[in-house]
Design an enzyme around this catalytic site. Structure first.
Site, mmCIF file in Angstrom:
data_model
loop_
_atom_site.group_PDB
_atom_site.id
_atom_site.type_symbol
_atom_site.label_atom_id
_atom_site.label_comp_id
_atom_site.label_asym_id
_atom_site.label_seq_id
_atom_site.Cartn_x
_atom_site.Cartn_y
_atom_site.Cartn_z
ATOM 1 N N ARG A 17 66.745 -10.228 21.801
ATOM 2 C CA ARG A 17 67.185 -10.558 23.164
ATOM 3 C C ARG A 17 67.329 -9.280 24.000
ATOM 4 O O ARG A 17 67.221 -8.182 23.487
ATOM 5 C CB ARG A 17 68.495 -11.349 23.137
ATOM 6 C CG ARG A 17 69.613 -10.698 22.325
ATOM 7 C CD ARG A 17 70.958 -10.929 22.923
ATOM 8 N NE ARG A 17 71.081 -10.299 24.236
ATOM 9 C CZ ARG A 17 71.357 -9.010 24.416
ATOM 10 N NH1 ARG A 17 71.525 -8.188 23.412
ATOM 11 N NH2 ARG A 17 71.448 -8.518 25.640
ATOM 12 N N GLY A 18 67.610 -9.525 25.303
ATOM 13 C CA GLY A 18 67.657 -8.408 26.245
ATOM 14 C C GLY A 18 66.301 -8.328 26.907
ATOM 15 O O GLY A 18 65.262 -8.369 26.226
ATOM 16 N N ALA A 20 64.474 -6.071 28.293
ATOM 17 C CA ALA A 20 63.536 -5.008 27.886
ATOM 18 C C ALA A 20 63.021 -5.271 26.469
ATOM 19 O O ALA A 20 61.827 -5.156 26.197
ATOM 20 C CB ALA A 20 64.231 -3.649 27.935
ATOM 21 N N ARG A 56 61.396 -17.900 27.021
ATOM 22 C CA ARG A 56 62.554 -17.808 27.919
ATOM 23 C C ARG A 56 62.013 -17.612 29.330
ATOM 24 O O ARG A 56 61.170 -16.752 29.566
ATOM 25 C CB ARG A 56 63.475 -16.646 27.513
ATOM 26 C CG ARG A 56 64.076 -16.839 26.111
ATOM 27 C CD ARG A 56 65.221 -15.883 25.854
ATOM 28 N NE ARG A 56 66.399 -16.195 26.643
ATOM 29 C CZ ARG A 56 67.427 -15.360 26.799
ATOM 30 N NH1 ARG A 56 67.397 -14.159 26.245
ATOM 31 N NH2 ARG A 56 68.475 -15.702 27.525
ATOM 32 N N CYS A 120 77.740 -8.068 29.760
ATOM 33 C CA CYS A 120 76.704 -8.395 28.801
ATOM 34 C C CYS A 120 76.290 -7.167 27.999
ATOM 35 O O CYS A 120 77.120 -6.275 27.741
ATOM 36 C CB CYS A 120 75.506 -9.050 29.480
ATOM 37 S SG CYS A 120 74.434 -9.921 28.317
ATOM 38 N N ASP A 189 67.706 -8.846 34.580
ATOM 39 C CA ASP A 189 66.619 -9.634 33.975
ATOM 40 C C ASP A 189 65.453 -9.708 34.944
ATOM 41 O O ASP A 189 64.290 -9.655 34.545
ATOM 42 C CB ASP A 189 67.116 -11.026 33.593
ATOM 43 C CG ASP A 189 68.031 -10.928 32.378
ATOM 44 O OD1 ASP A 189 69.231 -10.675 32.562
ATOM 45 O OD2 ASP A 189 67.518 -11.049 31.246
ATOM 46 N N ASN A 199 70.780 -11.721 36.738
ATOM 47 C CA ASN A 199 71.299 -11.122 35.499
ATOM 48 C C ASN A 199 72.270 -12.096 34.840
ATOM 49 O O ASN A 199 72.523 -13.177 35.376
ATOM 50 C CB ASN A 199 71.978 -9.786 35.826
ATOM 51 C CG ASN A 199 72.264 -8.955 34.589
ATOM 52 O OD1 ASN A 199 71.390 -8.782 33.739
ATOM 53 N ND2 ASN A 199 73.479 -8.456 34.456
ATOM 54 N N LYS A 200 72.781 -11.707 33.691
ATOM 55 C CA LYS A 200 73.645 -12.573 32.877
ATOM 56 C C LYS A 200 74.680 -13.311 33.719
ATOM 57 O O LYS A 200 75.300 -12.717 34.611
ATOM 58 C CB LYS A 200 74.352 -11.708 31.823
ATOM 59 C CG LYS A 200 75.224 -12.442 30.837
ATOM 60 C CD LYS A 200 74.510 -13.555 30.106
ATOM 61 C CE LYS A 200 73.262 -13.090 29.407
ATOM 62 N NZ LYS A 200 72.338 -14.188 29.043
HETATM 63 P P1 RI2 Z 1 68.143 -4.794 29.143
HETATM 64 C C1 RI2 Z 1 70.190 -9.746 28.980
HETATM 65 O O1 RI2 Z 1 69.860 -11.102 28.844
HETATM 66 C C2 RI2 Z 1 71.370 -9.526 29.909
HETATM 67 O O2 RI2 Z 1 71.365 -10.374 31.037
HETATM 68 C C3 RI2 Z 1 71.150 -8.086 30.266
HETATM 69 O O3 RI2 Z 1 71.886 -7.664 31.405
HETATM 70 C C4 RI2 Z 1 69.651 -8.110 30.523
HETATM 71 O O4 RI2 Z 1 69.122 -8.954 29.511
HETATM 72 C C5 RI2 Z 1 68.955 -6.813 30.563
HETATM 73 O O5 RI2 Z 1 69.004 -6.133 29.323
HETATM 74 P P2 RI2 Z 1 69.963 -11.914 27.422
HETATM 75 O O6 RI2 Z 1 68.644 -11.713 26.720
HETATM 76 O O7 RI2 Z 1 66.723 -5.139 29.404
HETATM 77 O O8 RI2 Z 1 71.140 -11.417 26.644
HETATM 78 O O9 RI2 Z 1 68.675 -3.766 30.114
HETATM 79 O O10 RI2 Z 1 70.129 -13.357 27.860
HETATM 80 O O11 RI2 Z 1 68.398 -4.398 27.698
#
Ligand code: RI2
Ligand code: 5GP
Length: 313
Positions: A17-18, A20, A56, A120, A189, A199-200
Site C-alpha cells: 500500500r501507499g 508510491a 485500487r 496516515c 494519492d 489523500n487519506k
Molecule cells: P506515499 C496512502 O494511501 C495514504 O493516503 C498516503 O498519504 C498516500 O498513500 C501516499 O503515500 P493507502 O494506500 O506514496 O494507505 O507518499 O490507502 O507513500
C-alpha cells in the site's frame, strides 16, 4: 498470469500500500511478467495492465506507472519486451529519486524545534521529516492513528525507529493538539489539475483545522501523483472499502444501520500552502503546469495519455 494475479491481490488487500509503493510494485510486476511472456506480447501485457489497474481506483500514481511502462515501442516482440523492461526500470528509478529529492527540498521548510503533524503513512512526507531530523533539527511528530487501517502505527514505528520522538493520537484529537503544531506535512494519492489534494480520509479535516490555527499545511507529492486525467475533465474516484474494516459484529447487520468506509477525501487548494515535488516547491495553483510540462502527455484530448521520458531532462 499468476504472478500478476498475486500482485493484484496484494494491492487490493493493502498488503502492498501507499500511492508510491503500489505504483512501483505495478511497474515491478509488469517487468517480471514481461520477462516470462513468450508469445502474444501485446495482448498478454494489456491483460496484465488491466488487472493491475483495476485494483485500487484513487491513487493516480498507479495509472501513471502503468501508462508509463505500457508506452513501450519496438517492431519485434523481443524489442518490445526490452523497451517495456527499460521503461519499468526508469519508472522505479523515478520513484526512488523523487522521494529523496522531496525529502531534501521539504526539509528546508521544517524549522529547528518544530512539532510536525502528519496523517496516515506517506513515504514522501516521512522522507521530509527524516531529512529534517538527519539535518540535526530538533523535531517532534504528532501522528494520527488513521482509522480504520491504522497506518499511523506504521508511521509512529518508522519515525521512532529513526530516532524521532512521536506522539500517537486518535484522529478526532487533531484539533485538540493543533495549537502545539508548527507545520502539517502529509502525502498525496492524487493532485488534481485545479490543485486539490486527494489523500487519506480525514486529511481535509486536518487542513481546515490547520487553517483555522494559522498552521502551514504542506503536501509531499511526486509529479507522478498529478492526474493528467483531471485535465480532461475526469473526476477522481474515491475508493469505498469494505465496512468490515470499520466495524465487525452485530451492528454491521442491523437493518437500520449503514456503515460507510471511504478511504480518501478531497482537500481544496485554498487549504494548501505548498506542494513539495521533486522538481521543486510549488503552490497548488501550479498543478496545471506540472501536468502540462512535466508529465509530457502526447495525446492530449483523447483517452490516451502518455507520460514522457522527457521527465528526466
Ligand atoms: P506515499 C496512502 O494511501 C495514504 O493516503 C498516503 O498519504 C498516500 O498513500 C501516499 O503515500 P493507502 O494506500 O506514496 O494507505 O507518499 O490507502 O507513500
Ligand atoms: P469540496 O467539495 O471539498 O468543497 O471541494 C473540493 C475541491 O476539489 C473543489 O475545488 C473541486 O473543484 C476540487 N476537485 C478537483 N477534482 C476533484 C474531484 O475529482 N473530485 C472532487 N470531489 N473534487 C475535486
Amino acid at each position: 498470469m499468476e504472478v500478476v494475479e498475486n500482485a493484484a491481490k496484494k494491492i487490493e488487500d493493502m498488503e502492498v500500500r501507499g500511492a508510491a509503493r503500489i505504483a512501483m510494485f505495478a511497474a515491478e510486476t509488469l517487468k517480471k511478467y514481461a520477462e516470462m511472456v513468450d508469445r502474444n506480447f501485446d495482448d498478454e501485457m494489456r491483460k496484465a495492465s488491466e488487472r493491475l489497474m483495476n485494483t485500487r481506483p484513487t491513487a493516480v500514481s498507479l495509472f501513471n506507472a502503468i501508462n508509463y511502462v505500457m508506452s513501450y515501442s519496438g517492431d519485434s516482440e523481443e524489442e518490445k519486451k526490452m523497451s517495456l523492461i527499460r521503461r519499468a526500470e526508469e519508472f522505479i528509478f523515478w520513484v526512488d529519486t523523487a522521494r529523496e529529492k522531496i525529502g531534501r527540498i521539504g526539509a528546508k521548510r521544517i524549522m529547528d524545534g518544530s512539532t510536525i503533524m502528519t496523517h496516515c503513512n506517506s513515504s514522501a512526507a516521512l522522507s521530509i521529516i527524516k531529512q529534517a531530523f538527519d539535518d540535526g533539527k530538533d523535531v517532534r511528530v504528532i501522528a494520527t492513528e488513521s482509522r480504520p487501517r491504522h497506518q499511523g502505527h506504521l508511521t509512529a514505528r518508522e519515525l521512532a525507529d529513526h530516532g524521532v520522538e512521536v506522539t500517537l493520537i486518535v484522529d478526532s484529537a487533531v484539533r485538540y493538539f493543533m495549537k502545539e503544531v508548527d507545520i502539517v506535512v502529509v502525502g498525496a494519492d492524487t493532485i488534481t489539475v485545479n490543485g486539490a489534494l486527494i489523500n487519506k480520509i480525514g486529511t481535509s479535516q486536518i487542513a481546515i483545522t490547520a487553517k483555522e490555527a494559522r498552521v502551514p499545511f504542506m503536501v509531499a507529492a511526486e509529479t507522478y501523483k498529478f492526474s493528467p486525467k483531471t485535465l480532461l475533465g475526469e473526476l477522481v474516484v474515491i475508493e469505498e472499502r469494505d465496512p468490515e474494516e470499520v466495524i465487525r459484529g452485530e451492528l454491521l447487520n442491523h437493518p437500520k444501520v449503514k456503515v460507510r468506509n471511504p478511504a480518501f477525501d478531497v482537500t481544496p487548494r485554498d487549504y494548501i500552502d505548498l506542494i513539495i515535488t521533486e522538481i521543486g516547491a510549488i503552490p497548488p495553483e501550479m498543478a496545471y503546469i506540472v501536468i502540462r510540462d512535466h508529465l509530457g502527455y502526447r495525446e492530449f484530448g483523447g483517452e490516451e495519455i502518455t507520460l514522457s521520458p522527457d521527465h528526466y531532462d
